[in-house]
Write a protein that holds these residues in place. Sequence first.
Motif, PDB file in Angstrom:
ATOM      1  N   PRO A 151       0.829  -1.200   0.000  1.00 44.30           N
ATOM      2  CA  PRO A 151       0.000   0.000   0.000  1.00 44.30           C
ATOM      3  C   PRO A 151       0.866   1.253   0.000  1.00 44.30           C
ATOM      4  O   PRO A 151       2.076   1.181   0.268  1.00 44.30           O
ATOM      5  CB  PRO A 151      -0.819  -0.124   1.289  1.00 44.30           C
ATOM      6  N   PRO A 152       0.270   2.416  -0.277  1.00 42.87           N
ATOM      7  CA  PRO A 152       1.063   3.648  -0.404  1.00 42.87           C
ATOM      8  C   PRO A 152       1.907   3.983   0.823  1.00 42.87           C
ATOM      9  O   PRO A 152       2.953   4.586   0.704  1.00 42.87           O
ATOM     10  CB  PRO A 152      -0.007   4.729  -0.643  1.00 42.87           C
ATOM     11  N   ASP A 153       1.434   3.622   2.012  1.00 40.14           N
ATOM     12  CA  ASP A 153       2.167   3.949   3.233  1.00 40.14           C
ATOM     13  C   ASP A 153       2.746   2.683   3.856  1.00 40.14           C
ATOM     14  O   ASP A 153       2.179   1.603   3.727  1.00 40.14           O
ATOM     15  CB  ASP A 153       1.240   4.624   4.248  1.00 40.14           C
ATOM     16  N   GLY A 154       3.856   2.833   4.539  1.00 35.59           N
ATOM     17  CA  GLY A 154       4.356   1.731   5.341  1.00 35.59           C
ATOM     18  C   GLY A 154       5.512   0.979   4.737  1.00 35.59           C
ATOM     19  O   GLY A 154       6.582   1.528   4.511  1.00 35.59           O
ATOM     20  N   PHE A 155       5.277  -0.313   4.450  1.00 38.23           N
ATOM     21  CA  PHE A 155       6.348  -1.215   4.041  1.00 38.23           C
ATOM     22  C   PHE A 155       7.148  -0.656   2.866  1.00 38.23           C
ATOM     23  O   PHE A 155       6.593  -0.105   1.926  1.00 38.23           O
ATOM     24  CB  PHE A 155       5.786  -2.573   3.644  1.00 38.23           C
ATOM     25  N   GLY A 156       8.453  -0.859   2.924  1.00 35.85           N
ATOM     26  CA  GLY A 156       9.308  -0.520   1.793  1.00 35.85           C
ATOM     27  C   GLY A 156       9.740   0.924   1.728  1.00 35.85           C
ATOM     28  O   GLY A 156      10.431   1.309   0.778  1.00 35.85           O
ATOM     29  N   SER A 157       9.374   1.736   2.708  1.00 36.79           N
ATOM     30  CA  SER A 157       9.851   3.120   2.704  1.00 36.79           C
ATOM     31  C   SER A 157      11.356   3.112   2.963  1.00 36.79           C
ATOM     32  O   SER A 157      11.886   2.184   3.581  1.00 36.79           O
ATOM     33  CB  SER A 157       9.148   3.933   3.784  1.00 36.79           C
ATOM     34  N   PRO A 158      12.089   4.140   2.493  1.00 42.06           N
ATOM     35  CA  PRO A 158      13.535   4.165   2.732  1.00 42.06           C
ATOM     36  C   PRO A 158      13.900   4.033   4.201  1.00 42.06           C
ATOM     37  O   PRO A 158      14.872   3.354   4.545  1.00 42.06           O
ATOM     38  CB  PRO A 158      13.949   5.536   2.170  1.00 42.06           C
ATOM     39  N   GLU A 159      13.110   4.665   5.078  1.00 44.13           N
ATOM     40  CA  GLU A 159      13.402   4.600   6.507  1.00 44.13           C
ATOM     41  C   GLU A 159      13.285   3.169   7.033  1.00 44.13           C
ATOM     42  O   GLU A 159      14.122   2.712   7.823  1.00 44.13           O
ATOM     43  CB  GLU A 159      12.452   5.515   7.277  1.00 44.13           C
ATOM     44  N   ARG A 160      12.265   2.460   6.573  1.00 48.87           N
ATOM     45  CA  ARG A 160      12.043   1.106   7.078  1.00 48.87           C
ATOM     46  C   ARG A 160      13.028   0.112   6.448  1.00 48.87           C
ATOM     47  O   ARG A 160      13.424  -0.866   7.086  1.00 48.87           O
ATOM     48  CB  ARG A 160      10.595   0.707   6.853  1.00 48.87           C
ATOM     49  N   VAL A 161      13.415   0.365   5.194  1.00 54.24           N
ATOM     50  CA  VAL A 161      14.442  -0.481   4.578  1.00 54.24           C
ATOM     51  C   VAL A 161      15.731  -0.402   5.391  1.00 54.24           C
ATOM     52  O   VAL A 161      16.331  -1.425   5.759  1.00 54.24           O
ATOM     53  CB  VAL A 161      14.704  -0.056   3.116  1.00 54.24           C
ATOM     54  N   PHE A 162      16.158   0.818   5.683  1.00 56.75           N
ATOM     55  CA  PHE A 162      17.437   0.961   6.388  1.00 56.75           C
ATOM     56  C   PHE A 162      17.329   0.527   7.837  1.00 56.75           C
ATOM     57  O   PHE A 162      18.312   0.033   8.410  1.00 56.75           O
ATOM     58  CB  PHE A 162      17.939   2.400   6.301  1.00 56.75           C
ATOM     59  N   GLN A 163      16.145   0.646   8.444  1.00 55.01           N
ATOM     60  CA  GLN A 163      15.980   0.158   9.805  1.00 55.01           C
ATOM     61  C   GLN A 163      16.194  -1.355   9.871  1.00 55.01           C
ATOM     62  O   GLN A 163      16.814  -1.866  10.811  1.00 55.01           O
ATOM     63  CB  GLN A 163      14.588   0.507  10.339  1.00 55.01           C
ATOM     64  N   SER A 164      15.683  -2.077   8.872  1.00 55.26           N
ATOM     65  CA  SER A 164      15.902  -3.523   8.819  1.00 55.26           C
ATOM     66  C   SER A 164      17.389  -3.847   8.730  1.00 55.26           C
ATOM     67  O   SER A 164      17.880  -4.786   9.366  1.00 55.26           O
ATOM     68  CB  SER A 164      15.154  -4.131   7.629  1.00 55.26           C
ATOM     69  N   VAL A 165      18.109  -3.057   7.936  1.00 54.73           N
ATOM     70  CA  VAL A 165      19.553  -3.261   7.801  1.00 54.73           C
ATOM     71  C   VAL A 165      20.247  -2.988   9.132  1.00 54.73           C
ATOM     72  O   VAL A 165      21.121  -3.754   9.569  1.00 54.73           O
ATOM     73  CB  VAL A 165      20.121  -2.344   6.697  1.00 54.73           C
ATOM     74  N   GLN A 166      19.862  -1.914   9.802  1.00 57.53           N
ATOM     75  CA  GLN A 166      20.471  -1.578  11.090  1.00 57.53           C
ATOM     76  C   GLN A 166      20.212  -2.661  12.138  1.00 57.53           C
ATOM     77  O   GLN A 166      21.085  -2.972  12.949  1.00 57.53           O
ATOM     78  CB  GLN A 166      19.927  -0.234  11.584  1.00 57.53           C
ATOM     79  N   ASP A 167      19.008  -3.233  12.112  1.00 56.24           N
ATOM     80  CA  ASP A 167      18.677  -4.294  13.068  1.00 56.24           C
ATOM     81  C   ASP A 167      19.583  -5.502  12.879  1.00 56.24           C
ATOM     82  O   ASP A 167      20.044  -6.112  13.864  1.00 56.24           O
ATOM     83  CB  ASP A 167      17.213  -4.712  12.908  1.00 56.24           C
ATOM     84  N   VAL A 168      19.830  -5.871  11.617  1.00 53.86           N
ATOM     85  CA  VAL A 168      20.714  -7.005  11.350  1.00 53.86           C
ATOM     86  C   VAL A 168      22.133  -6.687  11.810  1.00 53.86           C
ATOM     87  O   VAL A 168      22.812  -7.512  12.446  1.00 53.86           O
ATOM     88  CB  VAL A 168      20.689  -7.361   9.844  1.00 53.86           C
ATOM     89  N   TRP A 169      22.591  -5.487  11.497  1.00 51.84           N
ATOM     90  CA  TRP A 169      23.948  -5.086  11.898  1.00 51.84           C
ATOM     91  C   TRP A 169      24.088  -5.121  13.422  1.00 51.84           C
ATOM     92  O   TRP A 169      25.082  -5.625  13.961  1.00 51.84           O
ATOM     93  CB  TRP A 169      24.253  -3.684  11.371  1.00 51.84           C
ATOM     94  N   ALA A 170      23.080  -4.597  14.126  1.00 53.89           N
ATOM     95  CA  ALA A 170      23.128  -4.567  15.588  1.00 53.89           C
ATOM     96  C   ALA A 170      23.146  -5.979  16.167  1.00 53.89           C
ATOM     97  O   ALA A 170      23.848  -6.250  17.156  1.00 53.89           O
ATOM     98  CB  ALA A 170      21.940  -3.784  16.137  1.00 53.89           C
ATOM     99  N   SER A 171      22.380  -6.892  15.562  1.00 54.41           N
ATOM    100  CA  SER A 171      22.373  -8.270  16.033  1.00 54.41           C
ATOM    101  C   SER A 171      23.737  -8.923  15.842  1.00 54.41           C
ATOM    102  O   SER A 171      24.232  -9.640  16.720  1.00 54.41           O
ATOM    103  CB  SER A 171      21.286  -9.069  15.301  1.00 54.41           C
ATOM    104  N   LEU A 172      24.362  -8.665  14.705  1.00 50.89           N
ATOM    105  CA  LEU A 172      25.703  -9.196  14.466  1.00 50.89           C
ATOM    106  C   LEU A 172      26.705  -8.610  15.451  1.00 50.89           C
ATOM    107  O   LEU A 172      27.578  -9.311  15.974  1.00 50.89           O
ATOM    108  CB  LEU A 172      26.135  -8.878  13.032  1.00 50.89           C
ATOM    109  N   LYS A 173      26.572  -7.324  15.714  1.00 49.40           N
ATOM    110  CA  LYS A 173      27.489  -6.652  16.651  1.00 49.40           C
ATOM    111  C   LYS A 173      27.354  -7.259  18.041  1.00 49.40           C
ATOM    112  O   LYS A 173      28.351  -7.421  18.768  1.00 49.40           O
ATOM    113  CB  LYS A 173      27.141  -5.160  16.694  1.00 49.40           C
ATOM    114  N   ALA A 174      26.123  -7.623  18.420  1.00 48.75           N
ATOM    115  CA  ALA A 174      25.900  -8.228  19.727  1.00 48.75           C
ATOM    116  C   ALA A 174      26.498  -9.636  19.799  1.00 48.75           C
ATOM    117  O   ALA A 174      26.909 -10.088  20.873  1.00 48.75           O
ATOM    118  CB  ALA A 174      24.404  -8.280  20.031  1.00 48.75           C
ATOM    119  N   GLN A 175      26.551 -10.316  18.665  1.00 43.71           N
ATOM    120  CA  GLN A 175      27.104 -11.675  18.639  1.00 43.71           C
ATOM    121  C   GLN A 175      28.625 -11.661  18.773  1.00 43.71           C
ATOM    122  O   GLN A 175      29.206 -12.449  19.503  1.00 43.71           O
ATOM    123  CB  GLN A 175      26.705 -12.392  17.346  1.00 43.71           C
TER     124      GLN A 175
END
Length: 515
Positions: A151-175
């Motif tokens: 839909p027009p709002d929500g999924f796939g916005s640049p902010e949410r794309v990069f947030q997903s990337v940051q979450d993965v990076w943070a999880s790796l950093k914690a490991q």
Amino acid sequence: MQEIETTLVNALGAMLARETGQPVERIETHISWVLLTPAYAYKLKKPVRFPFVDFSTVHARRHFCEEELRLNRRFAPMIYLDVLPVRGSPASPRLGGANDGLPIDHVVRMRRFAQSSLMRIRLASGGLDPSWIDGLARRLARLHAEASAAPPDGFGSPERVFQSVQDVWASLKAQHDDHRLHTLRTWLENQDRVLRPLWRARRQHGAVRECHGDLHMGNVVLIDGELVPFDCIEFDAELRWIDRMSDVAFLTMDLKAHGRPDLAYRFLDGWLQGSGDHEGLQVLHFYEVYRALVRAMTSGLGPQTGAAPSGPDYLAWASAWASKPPDEAEARLMITHGLSGSGKSMLAAQLVQAAGAIRIRSDVERKRLFGLAPLERSRARGMDIYTGQANDATLGDLLTRARLALQAGYPVIVDAAFLRRSWRREFHALALERHVPFTILDCQASQATLRHRVQARAASGTDASEAGVDVLERQVHGHEPLAPDEQECALQVSTEAPVDIESLAAAWRSAASPC
């Protein structure tokens, strides 16, 4: 909770062993248990909570079992059967049954397949037929086309794309605090700044869809001679509603990380012919790095019994791949030239794998302009797609797609007859505009061979080309041979005998710029 979970898994395994009279195998991942009987697989979700998944309640596990069934039936209806309640107690469970007490848990029931049928295992054992890759690419392109757009709002916005990337990076950093992660963070942040306008545009143009979300080789299986995706993301819509190129990138990354870039580009070639999404090439490299980080993260989250013994170092691969993105120093442009049946498309397809190139087929893109699938026959639909106006539209479309692929930094092959000098000059001008080497692959064969190949191709009905013997005859008498200046840019190849593709790819890579 862990003790209750272990009790339930052990009791379910014992119950299934009694019912079948056969031992029950187990596979454990970081978020589930899978119990294997001779005919079926029963998947029980662990009561875990991670940043990306919450299975901590019975209600949540039931919901996500039902989602797993619904979503995976899009890809593998022959595997996913139903959701069964688990009743009774952890020590004495029962599967199924209605009005027999409240469920204490739920399982997804699937048809069992041999672990040796997994794409990852087939590749490692040398039992992966490259033609299966083509079928997988076509099916995935079709499934992406049929999937709901965001839909027009929500999924796939640049902010949410990069947030997903940051979450993965943070999880790796914690490991583990690996120095490569700090370098990768800088690279990812730079990419975020560069790609935000592209992410926004792709979302607006419908590229964000309800995809698979976890399309690595461990989640693709050979069923009845076809590679079938399974085990898509059901537990987090954010990880499933993604740019379709992110879905593609997971598999191209995994093939490259396993040392098979040739198959990665073969898969990409087939998917692009099905989807036409050459604009997505501009974000492919970023998504490949991201997907490698995802695999590095998940491999460190918990037990992986049943997985391949030793796989790639995905963090090392991500670090290396981020340091050498496609760029215009590697980009180059080749056009094919030759009569129908001269072997242009065959050689172009082989060069895609040997040179890591992007192929753009005129037969496919011409049909796309008229809303036809690659193997549809325009005459059967009462359409004339070879008018002067159609030719001009096709030329413009091929130029646009080639420009996009060159901008993304890839070697590009435009697969067409190019029998008119004016068309060839348009692409020479594009090469000059982009400051990349220009090469003409001049394919030649005898008249008898040309006629035989054209007749055989028409009879098979398995190629996008609609050129028959009548078209070949017109080409013989009406084509414009290469001019002397064009011959200076040409690699002449006779296709009467097998061609050394590696040598041909090397000759293309060494082509001077400009021609």
